[in-house]
Design a protein around this motif. Structure first.
Motif, PDB file in Angstrom:
ATOM      1  N   THR A   8       0.816  -1.200   0.000  1.00  0.00           N
ATOM      2  CA  THR A   8       0.000   0.000   0.000  1.00  0.00           C
ATOM      3  C   THR A   8       0.855   1.258   0.000  1.00  0.00           C
ATOM      4  OG1 THR A   8      -0.040  -0.201   2.370  1.00  0.00           O
ATOM      5  CG2 THR A   8      -1.960  -0.995   1.170  1.00  0.00           C
ATOM      6  N   THR A   9       2.149   1.113   0.302  1.00  0.00           N
ATOM      7  CA  THR A   9       2.984   2.310   0.334  1.00  0.00           C
ATOM      8  C   THR A   9       3.120   2.915  -1.054  1.00  0.00           C
ATOM      9  OG1 THR A   9       4.936   0.974   0.068  1.00  0.00           O
ATOM     10  CG2 THR A   9       4.335   1.567   2.302  1.00  0.00           C
ATOM     11  N   ILE A  11       0.778   3.919  -2.766  1.00  0.00           N
ATOM     12  CA  ILE A  11      -0.321   4.847  -3.031  1.00  0.00           C
ATOM     13  C   ILE A  11       0.159   6.280  -3.163  1.00  0.00           C
ATOM     14  CG2 ILE A  11      -2.441   5.790  -2.112  1.00  0.00           C
ATOM     15  CD1 ILE A  11      -2.777   3.040  -0.722  1.00  0.00           C
ATOM     16  N   ASP A  12       0.974   6.717  -2.230  1.00  0.00           N
ATOM     17  CA  ASP A  12       1.423   8.101  -2.302  1.00  0.00           C
ATOM     18  C   ASP A  12       2.219   8.354  -3.566  1.00  0.00           C
ATOM     19  OD1 ASP A  12       0.102   8.917  -0.109  1.00  0.00           O
ATOM     20  OD2 ASP A  12       1.809   8.820   1.259  1.00  0.00           O
ATOM     21  N   ALA A  15      -0.202   8.708  -6.340  1.00  0.00           N
ATOM     22  CA  ALA A  15      -0.894   9.980  -6.254  1.00  0.00           C
ATOM     23  C   ALA A  15      -0.031  11.111  -6.810  1.00  0.00           C
ATOM     24  CB  ALA A  15      -1.265  10.270  -4.808  1.00  0.00           C
ATOM     25  N   GLU A  18       1.826  11.534 -12.575  1.00  0.00           N
ATOM     26  CA  GLU A  18       0.808  11.928 -13.543  1.00  0.00           C
ATOM     27  C   GLU A  18       0.517  10.797 -14.534  1.00  0.00           C
ATOM     28  OE1 GLU A  18      -0.827  14.872 -13.759  1.00  0.00           O
ATOM     29  OE2 GLU A  18       0.146  15.805 -12.042  1.00  0.00           O
ATOM     30  N   VAL A  20       0.653   6.904 -15.138  1.00  0.00           N
ATOM     31  CA  VAL A  20       0.894   5.594 -14.549  1.00  0.00           C
ATOM     32  C   VAL A  20       1.067   4.599 -15.696  1.00  0.00           C
ATOM     33  CG1 VAL A  20      -0.010   3.856 -13.005  1.00  0.00           C
ATOM     34  CG2 VAL A  20      -0.531   6.239 -12.614  1.00  0.00           C
ATOM     35  N   ASP A  22       3.354   1.582 -15.756  1.00  0.00           N
ATOM     36  CA  ASP A  22       4.438   0.839 -15.123  1.00  0.00           C
ATOM     37  C   ASP A  22       4.794  -0.443 -15.851  1.00  0.00           C
ATOM     38  OD1 ASP A  22       2.274  -0.267 -12.404  1.00  0.00           O
ATOM     39  OD2 ASP A  22       1.878   0.302 -14.454  1.00  0.00           O
ATOM     40  N   VAL A  23       3.826  -1.036 -16.546  1.00  0.00           N
ATOM     41  CA  VAL A  23       4.098  -2.338 -17.130  1.00  0.00           C
ATOM     42  C   VAL A  23       5.100  -2.238 -18.272  1.00  0.00           C
ATOM     43  CG1 VAL A  23       3.095  -4.134 -18.560  1.00  0.00           C
ATOM     44  CG2 VAL A  23       1.998  -3.477 -16.435  1.00  0.00           C
TER      45      VAL A  23
ATOM     46  N   PHE C  15      -7.227   4.394  -7.415  1.00  0.00           N
ATOM     47  CA  PHE C  15      -6.352   4.607  -8.568  1.00  0.00           C
ATOM     48  C   PHE C  15      -6.346   3.355  -9.426  1.00  0.00           C
ATOM     49  CE2 PHE C  15      -4.586   7.355  -5.290  1.00  0.00           C
ATOM     50  CZ  PHE C  15      -4.478   8.551  -5.978  1.00  0.00           C
ATOM     51  N   THR C  17      -4.769   0.981 -11.839  1.00  0.00           N
ATOM     52  CA  THR C  17      -3.446   0.772 -12.408  1.00  0.00           C
ATOM     53  C   THR C  17      -3.493  -0.519 -13.205  1.00  0.00           C
ATOM     54  OG1 THR C  17      -2.527  -0.649 -10.704  1.00  0.00           O
ATOM     55  CG2 THR C  17      -2.458   1.709 -10.282  1.00  0.00           C
ATOM     56  N   SER C  18      -2.406  -0.802 -13.882  1.00  0.00           N
ATOM     57  CA  SER C  18      -2.374  -2.005 -14.701  1.00  0.00           C
ATOM     58  C   SER C  18      -2.460  -3.261 -13.837  1.00  0.00           C
ATOM     59  CB  SER C  18      -1.092  -2.017 -15.514  1.00  0.00           C
ATOM     60  OG  SER C  18      -0.024  -1.683 -14.664  1.00  0.00           O
ATOM     61  N   ARG C  19      -2.147  -3.137 -12.554  1.00  0.00           N
ATOM     62  CA  ARG C  19      -2.212  -4.313 -11.692  1.00  0.00           C
ATOM     63  C   ARG C  19      -3.525  -4.346 -10.926  1.00  0.00           C
ATOM     64  NH1 ARG C  19       0.881  -3.179  -7.920  1.00  0.00           N
ATOM     65  NH2 ARG C  19       1.748  -1.289  -8.805  1.00  0.00           N
ATOM     66  N   VAL C  22      -5.989   0.327  -6.997  1.00  0.00           N
ATOM     67  CA  VAL C  22      -5.432   0.564  -5.675  1.00  0.00           C
ATOM     68  C   VAL C  22      -6.429   1.429  -4.918  1.00  0.00           C
ATOM     69  CG1 VAL C  22      -3.559   1.597  -4.375  1.00  0.00           C
ATOM     70  CG2 VAL C  22      -3.080   0.449  -6.533  1.00  0.00           C
ATOM     71  N   GLU C  23      -6.884   0.927  -3.774  1.00  0.00           N
ATOM     72  CA  GLU C  23      -7.848   1.693  -2.995  1.00  0.00           C
ATOM     73  C   GLU C  23      -7.091   2.488  -1.949  1.00  0.00           C
ATOM     74  OE1 GLU C  23     -11.149  -0.688  -1.843  1.00  0.00           O
ATOM     75  OE2 GLU C  23     -11.610  -0.908  -3.980  1.00  0.00           O
ATOM     76  N   ALA C  24      -6.998   3.795  -2.164  1.00  0.00           N
ATOM     77  CA  ALA C  24      -6.151   4.616  -1.313  1.00  0.00           C
ATOM     78  C   ALA C  24      -6.917   5.135  -0.104  1.00  0.00           C
ATOM     79  CB  ALA C  24      -5.580   5.780  -2.114  1.00  0.00           C
ATOM     80  N   GLY C  45       1.724   6.072   3.402  1.00  0.00           N
ATOM     81  CA  GLY C  45       0.893   5.209   2.591  1.00  0.00           C
ATOM     82  C   GLY C  45      -0.459   4.913   3.210  1.00  0.00           C
ATOM     83  N   VAL C  50      -3.409  11.598   0.472  1.00  0.00           N
ATOM     84  CA  VAL C  50      -4.294  11.422  -0.692  1.00  0.00           C
ATOM     85  C   VAL C  50      -5.672  11.992  -0.383  1.00  0.00           C
ATOM     86  CG1 VAL C  50      -5.437   9.734  -2.153  1.00  0.00           C
ATOM     87  CG2 VAL C  50      -3.041   9.420  -1.533  1.00  0.00           C
ATOM     88  N   LEU C  59      -5.362  15.641  -7.052  1.00  0.00           N
ATOM     89  CA  LEU C  59      -5.029  14.282  -7.480  1.00  0.00           C
ATOM     90  C   LEU C  59      -4.920  14.225  -9.001  1.00  0.00           C
ATOM     91  CD1 LEU C  59      -7.372  12.273  -5.106  1.00  0.00           C
ATOM     92  CD2 LEU C  59      -4.901  12.519  -4.945  1.00  0.00           C
ATOM     93  N   PRO C  60      -4.130  13.291  -9.512  1.00  0.00           N
ATOM     94  CA  PRO C  60      -4.067  13.144 -10.962  1.00  0.00           C
ATOM     95  C   PRO C  60      -5.431  12.759 -11.520  1.00  0.00           C
ATOM     96  CG  PRO C  60      -2.923  11.344  -9.857  1.00  0.00           C
ATOM     97  CD  PRO C  60      -3.230  12.361  -8.827  1.00  0.00           C
ATOM     98  N   THR C  62      -6.411  10.447 -13.217  1.00  0.00           N
ATOM     99  CA  THR C  62      -6.761   9.030 -13.212  1.00  0.00           C
ATOM    100  C   THR C  62      -7.480   8.617 -11.933  1.00  0.00           C
ATOM    101  OG1 THR C  62      -4.557   8.592 -12.377  1.00  0.00           O
ATOM    102  CG2 THR C  62      -4.893   8.282 -14.733  1.00  0.00           C
ATOM    103  N   ASN C 230      -3.880   2.154   6.085  1.00  0.00           N
ATOM    104  CA  ASN C 230      -4.221   1.512   4.810  1.00  0.00           C
ATOM    105  C   ASN C 230      -5.492   2.068   4.182  1.00  0.00           C
ATOM    106  OD1 ASN C 230      -2.016  -0.014   5.129  1.00  0.00           O
ATOM    107  ND2 ASN C 230      -3.103  -1.922   5.600  1.00  0.00           N
TER     108      ASN C 230
END
Lengths: 297, 335, 589
Positions: A8-9, A11-12, A15, A18, A20, A22-23, C15, C17-19, C22-24, C45, C50, C59-60, C62, C230
C-alpha cells in the motif's frame, strides 16, 4: 511508478505520478524484438553478401540504366545500370562495419578513460577532462574532416575516425555515470567492510556503469552509421569502388537522378533510416528496462 | 560572479589554445605538411636524399631549370618547415591572432577574405535553423508535457523518434526531391539576389537542419517539464488556485529550460556539421561547401583557417551559453 | 457539535493501475468545525495525504473520487467552474511538507506571494506588494521589505516554511490544510512553526487540518485526532482522550511504537572515572577521540564541520550523539572510521592511532568498526542480491573460522530476513527490510563497534521501533559497542547509556543519559529538549531573539561566552560535563 513491491505504500507514489505506465517498463516489448530482428537480418545479409544470390553490385549495365523500382531488377538500377538492391546489401557491409568498429573503439577507449576519470578524480580527472573538453570543442563532423582530410581513406581509417569522434562524448558520459555511483552510499559501504579499490570498481561500479554504456553502444552505432553518410557527402568516406549506404545516397542524389530516378537514393536512405531507428529503439528500450528502481518505499 | 566569469575566461583561452593546437597538429602530423603546402609532388622523399647529399638532383639537370626539389626547398624555407613543430605552431598562432590566416593555394586570395565572404551565408542558415527549431520545439514540448500520456503526446513522441532516426542528409535529399524538384514549391539552390530571396531560398535547408534538433529539444523539454511538474512548488501553485496555463508557463517552464539551454550549445556543433553537408545538397556557397572543396583540392590554408574559425566560434558560443545558464539560475548566480 | 467548516462523507479514492485498482481511501467520514484543528495521523501510505489532496483537487486525473466533500455548506466535488476558479487558494489553502521544494527556485519570494492575490482578488501590483510585506511581518520574518526581493535559496528552511504559510494565508482562507509542515525541519524550528500556525489559527479564526505521522505532534495542538491505516479510518477521538486506555488497538500500537522521552532506561551508567576534571574517563577506552577537527572545502569555502571534539567510548556502552542537522554529529562519528579523514586530532581504537594508518592498514582494521547508514536503500547496490550483499564481507576476508555460509544464514535469520528471499534485489524489499540487510552485512564481519548514523530516520515509526529493538537485541547478543547518531532525542533516551549533545561542530554537553535528560545544564540542550513535541516543556525557556540570530554564537546566558571565547567542558556531576567559558561561575560541586 511502483511495480515490484505490491504494498500500500505505493499509493502516495501513484498519487504523485501523472502518468501511470508501469508495465511497459518491465518488458522489452514486441517492438524491441522487431527492431532486433531487423538489425540481425541486415547484419546477416551484410556478412553473407558475397554468397547471396544477388547481382554483382559493381557490374555496369546489369539492367537498363535508370530502370525504375518496378523494372526487371528487384529495386531497379542506377544511372550506370548497376543493381540498386545488390548495392544496398553490399553497402550494409561497410556502413554497419565502420559503424560497429567505430563505436566499439569509442566505447572501449572513451569508456575506460571516463571511468578512470570519474573514479580516481584529482589530476587524472583533470587531464582526461581537459582532453575530452578540447576534442568536444570541435563539432563532430569538423573533427572527422580534420582527421580524414590528410589520410588515405580505407575502411579502417574511416572506422577509426568515427571511433575518435565518439571518444570524448562517451568518456564524458562514463565519467558522469561513474561519479554518480561513486558518490553513492553503497560504494562507501563496500569500503567500510574493507573492499579494495579494484573490487569496488569491478563489483560495485562496473555493473552499474556498463549497462547504460551497453545501451549507449546501440545508440552510438546508429550515430556512427549516420556519420559515415555525412562523410560520404563530404567526399571523405571509404575511397575507391567500395560501396557504402552513404556513398550510394550521394550517387543517387545528383539532381538529375533525384528528379527522375529517385529510388536510387531512396532505397539506401530507407535502409539506413530503418536500421538507425531500430538501433535507437532497441537502445532506448534497454536503457529503460535496465534502469533499476531504487526506491521501493 | 566576477570571479566566476574570470575563471571561465581563463578556461576559454586554454580551450582555444587546445583547439588551435589540435587543428594545426592534425593537419601537420596526419599528413605531410609539405604535401599540404606544395601539393602532391612525387619527389619529396627523393629530395630529402638530395638535400642530405646522397645523390644529384636529376630533375634540375634534366629540366635545366627550377626542379621540384628546388620548389620543395623554397617551400620548406618559406613556411619554416625546417623549424620544430611547436615553434611553427606559435608562429602560425601569432599570425592568426593578428588576423592573418594565410593564403589560399588555389585562388591566391587571403583565407580571411574567403571566410568573410562565405561565413555570413552559413551563419544565416544556422540562425534560421535554430529559430525554427526553438519555435517548433518549445510550444510542442510544453503542450506534449501538459497532455502527457494522451493521444497528442504519443503522436509527437513517435514523430520525434522518427525525426531523430533520419539523418539530416537523407531528409535533405527527400525534401529536395519532393519540394524543390518534383513540385518546385521552393527553390532548390541558394539565391543571393536580395535579403528576401536569401531567406526564401534558405527555408528548405534551414527546416531540414531544424527538424532533427527540434526533436531533440522537444524530447528534452518534455522530460524536464514532467519532472518539474512533480515538484512540490507546482502542487503549491495548484493549491493556490493558479490556472494550468499560468503554472505551465510561469512556474514550470523556466526551471525546465536548463538542460535545453545546455543542449542548445552542444546542438550548435551538430548544426555546423549538418550545414557542411546540407550546403552541398542545396548548393549554398557557404563555409561548409568551401571546406569540402578545399579538402578535395588539398588547399591546406583554407581548410585550417576555416576549421579554426568554426571551432573557435563553437567554443565561444558554448562559453556564452554557459554564462547565460548561470545567469538564469538564481541559485548558481549568487554562489 | 458546532458549525461545520468541512464535512467529508463516505469518501473513497481509487487509482486504477495495470495491476488492478489501488484503494487509497476507503469510505472516510469526518467533520471539522469552524476554528477547530483536526490532526490526521497515520504511517506513510495510509492515505492521509491522498485524502486531503482529494479535498484540494490535487489528485491526478486518473484518480476516482466518490463520496461527498462539503465546505461550509457548498458541495466541493460538484462545484461549477466559475466558483472553482476562485475557491482553491482563497477559501481553502494548503501547506506542504518540504519548504525546500515548495517554493519555485527561480522566482522571487515577493512574486510568488503576490501572484495568488493578484489572480484571485485582482489587486494592483503595489497593493499586492504591501499585503505581501504585511504577511511576512505577520509570520515574524525579519526585514520583510528585503525578503520579497530574495530568492528561496537565500532563506533558511524555517524561514521558507514561514513564506509558504504566508502564501497559503494570502487570501484569508477559512480552512488551512498543513501536510506534515514540520517533518523536514529541525526539532527547534519545528516547535516555532507549530506555535506560529497555532497562533495564526486562533488570531484568524480559521479551521485547520494537520497531517502528520507523529502522534506527539498531533497530541500537542489539535482538538480532534483521526487515525488512519491503509486507507481506512481507525478512529476519530478528541485529543484529550487520545491517551486513554480504551483506544483502538492500532492507536495503542502507534503509541507504543513512539519512543518515550520521559522513560529512563534504568541502567546504571558505566562507572565514571575518578578524575572529575576531565570528561575523558579512561586512557584504555575502546575508542578515544581527542581534539578532532574535520574541515571541508578550501580557502574561501573552508568550512569546519567538527571543531576540537574529544570524547571516549568504553567497551559495551552506547553513546548517543544528538544535535540538529549540520551540527557535525554524523561527520564526527564517521571520521572515526576515516570517512572522511579528519583534518587534525587523534582517533584511537584499542590504543591504535587510526589517523596515522596507511590505507591498507586501515582496511585491516575496518571489519571491527562497522557503519549502519541512514538511507538503507542507497547503501545497497541495486543490482546485487540480498545474499551477495550480506556475504560480501566474507567474500572479501575469506571463509575461515566461524565465517561460513551457515553464519550468514544465521545472521539473516537473526535480523529477520526470510532466507527464502535471499535471491531478491534491494528494491524488492521494504525500507525496514533493507535496513535489516545493512545490519546483517555489518554483523557478518563480527565487529566490535557499530556506528549507527540515523538508522531509523528514513523509516516509519512502527518500523523504527522494530529496528531499535533489533539493534538492542543484537547489541547484547554480539557484545557490541555502539555510537548512535540521531536528531530524535526520544530515540536516544531509549537506547543510549551516555549522550553527547553537539551544536555547530562542538560538544556542548556530554554525560550519563538520565542526568542529561533530567538535569540539562547547557541552554542549547534545554532548548532542544523543550522543543520535543508531545511533552510539557522541561523548563528550558525560550531563547532570546530569532533563531537566525543564534547562528554560530556561543553567547549563552549562564555561561556568558563571548563571541571569541572557546568554551571548555566543565564537570557538573559524576558523569556530566557542560561547555562553558567562565568556569569559576559554574562549578558548584
Amino acid at each position: 511508478m511502483n511495480t515490484a513491491v505490491p504494498s500500500t505504500t505505493a499509493i502516495d507514489d501513484i498519487a504523485n505520478d501523472e502518468t501511470v505506465n508501469d508495465v511497459s517498463k518491465r518488458r522489452l516489448g514486441f517492438g524491441f524484438w522487431i527492431a532486433i530482428s531487423w538489425i540481425g537480418l541486415v547484419s546477416v545479409a551484410a556478412l553473407l553478401a558475397p554468397w547471396l544470390p544477388i547481382s554483382d553490385p559493381n557490374e555496369i549495365a546489369n539492367g537498363a540504366p535508370r530502370d525504375g523500382i518496378l523494372g526487371d531488377n528487384l529495386m531497379g538500377t542506377d544511372a550506370l545500370g548497376r543493381d540498386v538492391f545488390a548495392r544496398t546489401i553490399w553497402g550494409a557491409r561497410i556502413s554497419l562495419g565502420v559503424g560497429f568498429l567505430g563505436i566499439l573503439l569509442g566505447v572501449v577507449v572513451g569508456g575506460s578513460l571516463g571511468i578512470a576519470a570519474g573514479y580516481f578524480k584529482g589530476l587524472t580527472d583533470q587531464v582526461i577532462s581537459f582532453l575530452a573538453f578540447s576534442l568536444l570543442s570541435f563539432p563532430a563532423l569538423v573533427l572527422a574532416l580534420l582527421i580524414t582530410a590528410s589520410l588515405s581513406r580505407s575502411f579502417l581509417t574511416v572506422a577509426m575516425t568515427l571511433g575518435i569522434i565518439g571518444i570524448a562524448p562517451i568518456s564524458r558520459l562514463a565519467r558522469a555515470t561513474t561519479i554518480q555511483f561513486a558518490d553513492r552510499e553503497f560504494v562507501q559501504a563496500a569500503r567500510v567492510i574493507g573492499a579494495k579499490s579494484r573490487r569496488i570498481i569491478i563489483k560495485e561500479l562496473l555493473p552499474n556503469v556498463l549497462i547504460p554504456m551497453g545501451a549507449l553502444t546501440l545508440l552510438g552505432m546508429g550515430i556512427s552509421i549516420v556519420a559515415e553518410g555525412s562523410l560520404a557527402f563530404l567526399g571523405l568516406s571509404v575511397e575507391g569502388e567500395a560501396i557504402s549506404w552513404g556513398k550510394s545516397i550521394v550517387d543517387g542524389s545528383q539532381t538529375r537522378d533525384l528528379n527522375q530516378n529517385s529510388h536510387v537514393a531512396f532505397v539506401p536512405i530507407f535502409a539506413m533510416f530503418l536500421t538507425v531507428m531500430a538501433l535507437n529503439f532497441a537502445g532506448d528500450r534497454i536503457r529503460e528496462y535496465t534502469d533499476v528502481r531504487e526506491t521501493a518505499f | 560572479m566576477a570571479r566566476f566569469i574570470a575563471r571561465r575566461v581563463v578556461q576559454l583561452i586554454l580551450v582555444l589554445l587546445a583547439v588551435t593546437f589540435v587543428a594545426f597538429g592534425a593537419l601537420n602530423f596526419l599528413g605531410d605538411p609539405l604535401v599540404n603546402i606544395v601539393g602532391p609532388l612525387a619527389a619529396i622523399d627523393y629530395c630529402d636524399e638530395v638535400e642530405a647529399g646522397l645523390r644529384e638532383d636529376s630533375y634540375t639537370s634534366i629540366n635545366n631549370s627550377r626542379g621540384d626539389c628546388e620548389i620543395i626547398g623554397e617551400a620548406k624555407a618559406d613556411f619554416g618547415l625546417d623549424k620544430p613543430v611547436v615553434q611553427r605552431y606559435f608562429t602560425w598562432l601569432g599570425n592568426i591572432i593578428t588576423g592573418d590566416l594565410g593564403t589560399s593555394f588555389q585562388t591566391q586570395l587571403p583565407v580571411s577574405e574567403i571566410i568573410a565572404q562565405k561565413l555570413p551565408k552559413s551563419l544565416m542558415l544556422m540562425v534560421m535553423a535554430q529559430i525554427i527549431a526553438l519555435a517548433v520545439a518549445i510550444p510542442v514540448g510544453v503542450y506534449s508535457a501538459y497532455r502527457a500520456g494522451r493521444g497528442i503526446d504519443r503522436a509527437t513522441s513517435v514523430a520525434s523518434f522518427g525525426l531523430l532516426s533520419i539523418p539530416n542528409f537523407a531528409l535533405g535529399v527527400i525534401v529536395l526531391q519532393f519540394f524543390a524538384l518534383r513540385n518546385q514549391w521552393l527553390p532548390a539552390s541558394f539565391d543571393d539576389t536580395s535579403v528576401g530571396t536569401r531567406i526564401h531560398s534558405l527555408i528548405l535547408p534551414a527546416t531540414v537542419l531544424a527538424l532533427g534538433i527540434a526533436a531533440t529539444y522537444q524530447r528534452l523539454l518534455r522530460t524536464d517539464l514532467l519532472t518539474t511538474l512533480q515538484e512540490d512548488f507546482v502542487h503549491m501553485a495548484r493549491a493556490k488556485g493558479m490556472t494550468d496555463r499560468h503554472i505551465m508557463i510561469r512556474h514550470a517552464l523556466r526551471p525546465s529550460l536548463f538542460s535545453l539551454i545546455t543542449v542548445f550549445g552542444v546542438s550548435t556543433g551538430g548544426l555546423i556539421g549538418g550545414s557542411l553537408v546540407i550546403e552541398g545538397i542545396f548548393s549554398i556557397p557557404g563555409i561548409g561547401s568551401e571546406i569540402v572543396t578545399a579538402v578535395i583540392r588539398d588547399d591546406f590554408p583554407v581548410v585550417l583557417g576555416s576549421v579554426v574559425v568554426i571551432a573557435s566560434g563553437f567554443v565561444v558560443i558554448n562559453f556564452f551559453v554557459d554564462l547565460f545558464y548561470t545567469w538564469l539560475d538564481p541559485r548558481v548566480r549568487s554562489s | 457539535m458546532g458549525d461545520p467548516q468541512l464535512t467529508v462523507e463516505d469518501l473513497y479514492v481509487r487509482f486504477p493501475t495495470s495491476r488492478g485498482t489501488v484503494e487509497a481511501v476507503n469510505g472516510i467520514t469526518f467533520n471539522l468545525d469552524k476554528g477547530q484543528m483536526l490532526g490526521i495521523v497515520g504511517e506513510s501510505g495510509c492515505g492521509k495525504t491522498v485524502m486531503m489532496k482529494a479535498v484540494m483537487d490535487l489528485l491526478p486525473s486518473t484518480a476516482e473520487v466518490t463520496g461527498s466533500i462539503t465546505f461550509d455548506g457548498e458541495d466541493v466535488l460538484s462545484m461549477d467552474k466559475a466558483r472553482r476558479k476562485h475557491f482553491y487558494g482563497v477559501d481553502i489553502a494548503m501547506v506542504f511538507q518540504n519548504p525546500m521544494t515548495s517554493l519555485n527556485p527561480v522566482k522571487r519570494i515577493g512574486d510568488q506571494l503576490m501572484e495568488g492575490m493578484r489572480f484571485h482578488r485582482g489587486l494592483s501590483k503595489a497593493a499586492a506588494r504591501a499585503r505581501a510585506i504585511e504577511l511576512l511581518e505577520q509570520m515574524q520574518i525579519p526585514k520583510p521589505r528585503e525578503r520579497i526581493r530574495q530568492y528561496p535559496h537565500e532563506l533558511s528552511g524555517g524561514m521558507r516554511q514561514r513564506v509558504v504559510i504566508a502564501m497559503a494565508l494570502a487570501n484569508d482562507p477559512r480552512l488551512l490544510i498543513a501536510d506534515e509542515p514540520t517533518t523536514a525541519l529541525d526539532v527547534t524550528v519545528q516547535r516555532e512553526i507549530l506555535e506560529l500556525l497555532d497562533e495564526l489559527r486562533r488570531d484568524l479564526d480559521m479551521a485547520m487540518v494537520l497531517i502528520t505521522h507523529d502522534l506527539s505532534v498531533a497530541s500537542d495542538r489539535t482538538d480532534n485526532v483521526l487515525v488512519m491505516r491503509n486507507g481506512d479510518m481507525m478512529e476519530m477521538v478528541p485529543t484529550a482522550r487520545l491517551f486513554d486506555d480504551d483506544r483502538h488497538p492500532y492507536t495503542l500500537s502507534l503509541r507504543k511504537a513512539m519512543p518515550d522521552i520521559t522513560q529512563s532506561r534504568g541502567t546504571t551508567p558505566v562507572e565514571a572515572a575518578p578524575d572529575a576534571n576531565s570528561h575523558l574517563r579512561d586512557e584504555e577506552a575502546l575508542i578515544r577521540v581527542e581534539d578532532l577537527v574535520v574541515e571541508f572545502g578550501k580557502r574561501e569555502t573552508l568550512f569546519r564541520a567538527v571543531d576540537r571534539v574529544s570524547f571516549d567510548v568504553l567497551e559495551g556502552e552506547t553513546l548517543g550523539i544528538v544535535g540538529e542537522s549540520g551540527c557535525g554529529k554524523s561527520t564526527t562519528a564517521k571520521s572515526i572510521i576515516q570517512l572522511p579523514e579528519p583534518t587534525s586530532g587523534s582517533v584511537r581504537y584499542r590504543g591504535q592511532e587510526l589517523t596515522e594508518l596507511n590505507p591498507e592498514a586501515m582496511r585491516e582494521v575496518r571489519p571491527n568498526l562497522q557503519l549502519i547508514f541512514q538511507d538503507p536503500v542507497s547503501a545497497l547496490n541495486p543490482r546485487r542480491s540480498a545474499w551477495d550483499l550480506v556475504s560480501e564481507g566474507v567474500e572479501i576476508w575469506g571463509r575461515h573460522g566461524a565465517w561460513t555460509d551457515s553464519r550468514i544464514h544465521e545472521l539473516m535469520t537473526a535480523v529477520g530476513i526470510d532466507p527464502d528471499h535471499m535471491d531478491r534485489k534491494p528494491h524488492q524489499f521494504s525500507g525496514g527490510q533493507c535496513q535489516r540487510l545493512v545490519i546483517a552485512r555489518a554483523l557478518v564481519l563480527d565487529p566490535q563497534v557499530l556506528i549507527c548514523d540515523e538508522p531509523t530516520s528514513a523509516l516509519d515509526v512502527s518500523v523504527q521501533a522494530q529496528i531499535l529493538e533489533l539493534l538492542e537485541d543484537l547489541k547484547h547478543q554480539y557484545q557490541l559497542t555502539m555510537l548512535f547518531i540521531s536528531h530524535d532525542l526520544a530515540v536516544v533516551r531509549n537506547i543510549a547509556d551516555r549522550v553527547m549533545v553537539m551544536y555547530f561542530g562542538r560538544v556542548v554537553e556530554i554525560g550519563d543519559t538520565d542526568s542529561i535528560f533530567e538535569n540539562p545544564e547547557h541552554p542549547y540542550t534545554k532548548r532542544l529538549l523543550s522543543a520535543v513535541p508531545g511533552q510539557e516543556a522541561l523548563g528550558g525557556g525560550k531563547f532570546l531573539g530569532s533563531p537566525d540570530a543564534m547562528l554560530g554564537e556561543w553567547r549563552t546566558p549562564e555561561c556568558r561566552c563571548g563571541p571569541g571565547d572557546m568554551p571548555v567542558l566543565v564537570p557538573r556531576g559524576p558523569d556530566h560535563h557542560v561547555a562553558c567559558c567562565h568556569v569559576e561561575n559554574i562549578i558548584r560541586i
